[in-house]
Design a protein around this motif. Structure first.
Motif, short mmCIF file in Angstrom:
data_model
loop_
_atom_site.label_atom_id
_atom_site.label_comp_id
_atom_site.label_asym_id
_atom_site.label_seq_id
_atom_site.Cartn_x
_atom_site.Cartn_y
_atom_site.Cartn_z
N ASN A 255 0.66 -1.23 0.07
CA ASN A 255 0.08 0.15 -0.04
C ASN A 255 0.95 1.22 -0.01
O ASN A 255 0.36 2.37 0.25
N ILE A 256 2.14 1.14 -0.13
CA ILE A 256 3.02 2.40 -0.05
C ILE A 256 3.45 2.62 -1.45
O ILE A 256 3.81 1.84 -2.29
N GLU A 257 3.28 3.89 -1.72
CA GLU A 257 3.44 4.10 -3.27
C GLU A 257 5.19 4.31 -3.65
O GLU A 257 5.96 4.38 -2.58
N PRO A 258 5.39 4.06 -4.90
CA PRO A 258 6.55 4.01 -5.47
C PRO A 258 7.45 5.46 -5.08
O PRO A 258 6.95 6.34 -5.36
N GLY A 259 8.68 5.38 -4.78
CA GLY A 259 9.49 6.26 -4.59
C GLY A 259 9.78 6.64 -3.21
O GLY A 259 10.46 7.77 -2.73
N ARG A 260 8.91 6.30 -2.28
CA ARG A 260 8.89 6.55 -0.73
C ARG A 260 10.16 5.89 -0.13
O ARG A 260 10.47 4.78 -0.32
N ILE A 261 10.85 6.92 0.56
CA ILE A 261 11.92 6.26 1.34
C ILE A 261 11.59 5.53 2.53
O ILE A 261 10.93 6.13 3.58
N ILE A 262 11.79 4.26 2.64
CA ILE A 262 11.05 3.27 3.81
C ILE A 262 12.16 3.45 5.20
O ILE A 262 11.49 3.44 6.03
N LYS A 263 13.47 3.66 4.73
CA LYS A 263 14.34 3.82 5.80
C LYS A 263 15.69 4.42 5.15
O LYS A 263 16.08 4.16 4.29
N LYS A 264 16.07 5.24 6.00
CA LYS A 264 17.34 6.13 5.68
C LYS A 264 18.23 5.54 6.62
O LYS A 264 18.29 5.58 7.91
N VAL A 265 19.54 5.19 6.09
CA VAL A 265 20.76 4.81 6.91
C VAL A 265 21.60 6.02 6.79
O VAL A 265 22.24 6.11 7.94
N SER A 266 21.76 6.80 5.82
CA SER A 266 22.88 7.64 5.64
C SER A 266 22.39 8.52 4.49
O SER A 266 21.68 8.10 3.60
N ASP A 267 23.17 9.71 4.36
CA ASP A 267 22.96 10.44 2.99
C ASP A 267 23.28 9.68 1.50
O ASP A 267 22.95 10.26 0.41
N HIS A 268 23.94 8.51 1.72
CA HIS A 268 24.46 7.85 0.78
C HIS A 268 23.66 6.36 0.66
O HIS A 268 23.97 5.67 -0.51
#
Length: 295
Positions: A255-268
């Motif tokens: 149910n989550i749309e494409p392009g959504r950041i699910i989890k961020k580890v770092s800026d890279h």
């Protein structure tokens, strides 16, 4: 056998070096002084200076000054490995043994542009290293040597490039020996068979997160080093991606749309929802985006 060598990319350097190390007679080298459109450009003059080989920088392979240079060298054959321009009839016919070209694909299939990139972007599981007698067509001449190269799902552009060149170095020495002793046998291509890959543009390298995860992963590995990198747009700026992996979501984020950041580890490094699964971006340009944002 007197060989005139033409090339300006990494594969050109590798093959020329192999010929020189095995004491083949290179009577001259034609190359370029700057990269132009070649992402894997390599200046061959370094090798030439080390081995005392005459070389000439050019821009157009069919210029009159190039024709004169080739005639002056009195070569038996031309090896043209890593040059994007079509060679015209006059140059093709100067040397008695013609011109041999190199194409990293399974001719007659996949003639044309960017063969390593297309093979990975399309998810092929096999390609080839092919040498052929050049004619006025594009990759249509008689095949001199062809070795099939498997493609693993984990292969990036640099991996496939290396595997192809390992085969090509052996091939070039083998068929050079055969040409020298008159035992070389060729296989004719049926020009009506096969396909021709078109030139890629910037649009072909842009990630659309609405694509399936396999398509995104394949695009990233196809355009990774030594090439220009796949890219995506965020807030009117483009960011290059060099490495990724697919993380199966088993419907968890359906149910989550494409392009959504699910989890961020770092800026890279971060996880992004694609059409079907999650793309784990392992290496990319620095991006100041927050977890939960849409790219």
């Amino acid at each position: 056998m007197r060989i005139l060598f033409v090339g300006c990319v990494e594969s050109s350097y590798i093959l020329l070096q192999s010929l020189l190390e095995h004491k083949k007679e290179i009577v001259g080298v034609i190359t370029k002084k700057e990269a132009g459109l070649n992402a894997d450009y390599k200046d061959l003059s370094v090798l030439c200076l080390n081995y005392g080989i005459d070389y000439k920088y050019i821009s157009n392979i069919n210029d009159e000054e190039v024709i004169r240079y080739v005639r002056e060298k009195n070569a038996d054959i031309i090896y043209c490995f890593g040059w994007s321009q079509i060679i015209k009839k006059e140059l093709l016919e100067i040397t008695p043994m013609g011109v041999i070209g190199f194409h990293p694909a399974a001719l007659p299939n996949n003639r044309g542009r960017h063969p390593i990139i297309w093979a990975l972007a399309l998810g092929l599981n096999e390609t080839a290293s092919t040498f052929f007698k050049m004619d006025e067509g594009a990759d249509t001449g008689d095949i001199v040597s062809q070795v099939k190269i498997p493609i693993c799902e984990s292969d990036y552009a640099a991996d496939l490039y290396e595997n192809i060149m390992c085969a090509a170095k052996k091939q070039v020495l083998e068929f050079t020996e055969e040409l020298e002793n008159g035992s070389c046998r060729t296989i004719s291509q049926k020009k009506q068979e096969g396909n021709t890959w078109r030139k890629r543009g910037r649009r072909d390298g842009i990630i659309d997160w609405r694509m399936g995860s396999s398509a995104i992963y394949n695009l990233i590995r196809a355009l990774s080093h030594p090439y220009i990198g796949a890219e995506f747009e965020y807030k009117e700026k483009y960011y290059k991606v060099w490495k990724s992996e697919i993380v199966k979501s088993d419907g968890k984020y359906q149910n989550i749309e494409p392009g959504r950041i699910i989890k961020k580890v770092s800026d890279h490094e971060f996880y992004v929802k694609s059409y079907d699964d999650i793309i784990h971006i392992l290496e990319c340009d620095t991006i100041d985006a927050l977890e939960g944002e849409c790219l």
